[in-house]
Design a protein around this motif. Structure first.
Motif, PDB file in Angstrom:
ATOM      1  N   SER A  91      38.153  39.788  50.296  1.00 38.56           N
ATOM      2  CA  SER A  91      37.825  38.527  49.632  1.00 38.56           C
ATOM      3  C   SER A  91      37.503  38.762  48.156  1.00 38.56           C
ATOM      4  CB  SER A  91      36.618  37.875  50.305  1.00 38.56           C
ATOM      5  OG  SER A  91      35.442  38.628  50.053  1.00 38.56           O
TER       6      SER A  91
ATOM      7  N   ASP B  78      34.943  37.622  46.684  1.00 34.94           N
ATOM      8  CA  ASP B  78      33.516  37.948  46.610  1.00 34.94           C
ATOM      9  C   ASP B  78      33.291  39.439  46.834  1.00 34.94           C
ATOM     10  OD1 ASP B  78      32.855  35.312  46.109  1.00 34.94           O
ATOM     11  OD2 ASP B  78      32.386  34.851  48.200  1.00 34.94           O
TER      12      ASP B  78
ATOM     13  N   ARG C 178      34.374  41.247  43.616  1.00 35.17           N
ATOM     14  CA  ARG C 178      33.415  41.114  42.522  1.00 35.17           C
ATOM     15  C   ARG C 178      32.137  41.908  42.783  1.00 35.17           C
ATOM     16  NH1 ARG C 178      34.163  37.212  38.706  1.00 35.17           N
ATOM     17  NH2 ARG C 178      31.918  36.747  38.527  1.00 35.17           N
TER      18      ARG C 178
ATOM     19  N   THR D 181      37.699  34.361  38.374  1.00 36.87           N
ATOM     20  CA  THR D 181      37.788  33.277  39.349  1.00 36.87           C
ATOM     21  C   THR D 181      38.223  31.976  38.675  1.00 36.87           C
ATOM     22  OG1 THR D 181      35.487  32.550  39.030  1.00 36.87           O
ATOM     23  CG2 THR D 181      35.895  34.309  40.669  1.00 36.87           C
TER      24      THR D 181
END
Length: 416
Positions: free
Chosen positions: A12, A14, A17, A399
């Motif tokens: 993902s 997330d 990051r 993003t």
């Protein structure tokens, strides 16, 4: 057709990051073309090297041999990352500017009156100025121009410049202003028909797509490791044949075929080499493999496919916004697809680029303005050199929410 993020995404955004400590801060980092952030593992590897194994190479004791292995393995890994294994060598240095200048200086010793060098106007000064200096050695310098209206370069024009006296053709794979990917293989094949060596600048390409010097057929290729999620260094691939034509700058008693040492005077950053090796687990992670799995060419291809899939929606969102405004001009191609990378330059018809960048900075959004070291290109385009363009550059860890925040800030800046 490029695959969507959902089709290629084993992890993902997330999770991606979370690998980058700098992204935990409040700044929206959209100036990645100047230097990307590094995963935690890269920073940890540099720290471990400097605290646990920081010693000079060349000794007979175990610690020195261990450190020597780190440096050798880093060269091997970067050569594989560029797909130059078995066809050439990789040298490492402080930056691409330093490496290109070193190679150009080595060519200066081989220049004969009447030799010709072709330099693409499209280029970053790192791959322009070093070659222009060969005029002092007797080379005739020719410029491969950019069409100021289409932002393109012509193979027909290049062929008109080539001759059997052409020694070097230097050009970028991607302009660090325009973002469009040129056809390296076609250009290289044309240059080789005239016996010219090709010096490819892949700096603006390498953060976004997998490099493949073997498929492209280039003689030389350079990129900045600090723009590809690693420490602040530069890397240069050269074919065995290209290296054999030159004498490296290192000490006279080092044999010319002792590579990479002959072209790494003073040695390289040892701790930087440790950081370069730590990129492999991150590429494994992107490809959905265990961190300690072998990082091979298939892994690299899968990892960069993920990067591309994540970047395409980002560039589309920003380009669509810019195209919708009648007071903004995109400097470069105004389309958003896989034929370009997510580096986008533009100017406003009233508000100076510097004012826009400063307003963004006041809102904690990091973009940049100026000529971006494409000084001669900005001259060609008639852009003010002190103000230049506004440049937003995204990579895979950015993003859509960050692009939307940039758009809000640009709307404010354009109304100043």
């Amino acid at each position: 057709m490029p695959q969507s993020a959902s089709e290629v995404m084993p992890v993902s955004i997330d999770a991606i990051r979370a690998k980058f400590p700098a992204l935990r801060g409040s700044t929206v980092i959209l100036e990645n073309a100047g230097g990307s952030q590094v995963p935690q593992g890269v920073a940890d590897a540099v720290h471990r090297y400097m605290t646990e194994t920081y010693i000079q190479l060349g000794g007979e004791f175990k610690l020195s041999k261990t450190c020597g292995g780190v440096v050798r393995d880093a060269h091997t890994f970067i050569n594989m990352l560029m797909n130059g294994t078995d066809v050439g060598h990789v040298i490492l240095g402080a930056s691409c500017t330093a490496l290109v200048n070193m190679i150009a200086a080595a060519y200066a010793d081989t220049i004969r009156p009447g030799d010709e060098v072709i330099i693409a106007e499209l280029g970053h000064e790192a791959n322009v100025g070093a070659w222009a200096k060969l005029e002092k050695a007797g080379a005739a310098i020719k410029t491969w121009t950019v069409d100021a209206s289409t932002f393109g370069v012509s193979l027909d024009e290049l062929e008109s410049l080539l001759s059997d006296r052409t020694r070097i053709v230097a050009f970028p794979q991607v302009s660090n202003l325009f973002g469009e990917i040129v056809d390296v293989k076609a250009i290289t094949e044309l240059c080789h028909r005239y016996g010219a060596r090709v010096m490819l600048d892949s700096v603006a390409y390498a953060p976004h797509r997998a490099m493949d010097v073997k498929a492209w057929g280039v003689d030389w290729c350079t990129y900045s490791t600090y723009k590809v999620y690693g420490p602040h260094m530069g890397a240069m691939f050269g074919t065995k044949e290209a290296f054999a034509e030159l004498v490296g700058p290192n000490h006279f008693f080092i044999p010319n075929d002792e590579l990479p040492r002959k072209f790494e005077p003073g040695g390289v950053s040892h701790e930087g080499c440790a950081g370069l090796l730590a990129l492999a687990p991150y590429l494994n992670f992107l490809a959905g493999k265990p961190d300690d799995a072998p990082c091979d060419r298939a892994t690299i291809g899968s990892a960069f496919d993920v990067m591309t899939a994540l970047e395409l929606p980002l560039q589309a969102r920003l380009i669509d916004y810019l195209n919708a405004r009648d007071d903004v001009r995109i400097i470069g191609p105004a389309h958003a697809d896989a034929s370009r990378v997510a580096t986008i330059s533009f100017v406003h018809d009233r508000v100076p680029s510097g004012s826009v960048a400063r307003h963004a900075a006041s809102k904690n959004v990091a973009i940049k303005h100026g000529h971006m070291y494409s000084y001669r290109l900005c001259q060609r385009l008639g852009l003010p050199l002190d103000d230049g363009v506004i440049r937003a550059s995204m990579v895979h860890y950015n993003t859509l929410a960050e692009i939307d925040r940039l758009i809000e800030v640009l709307d404010e800046a354009f109304d100043l």
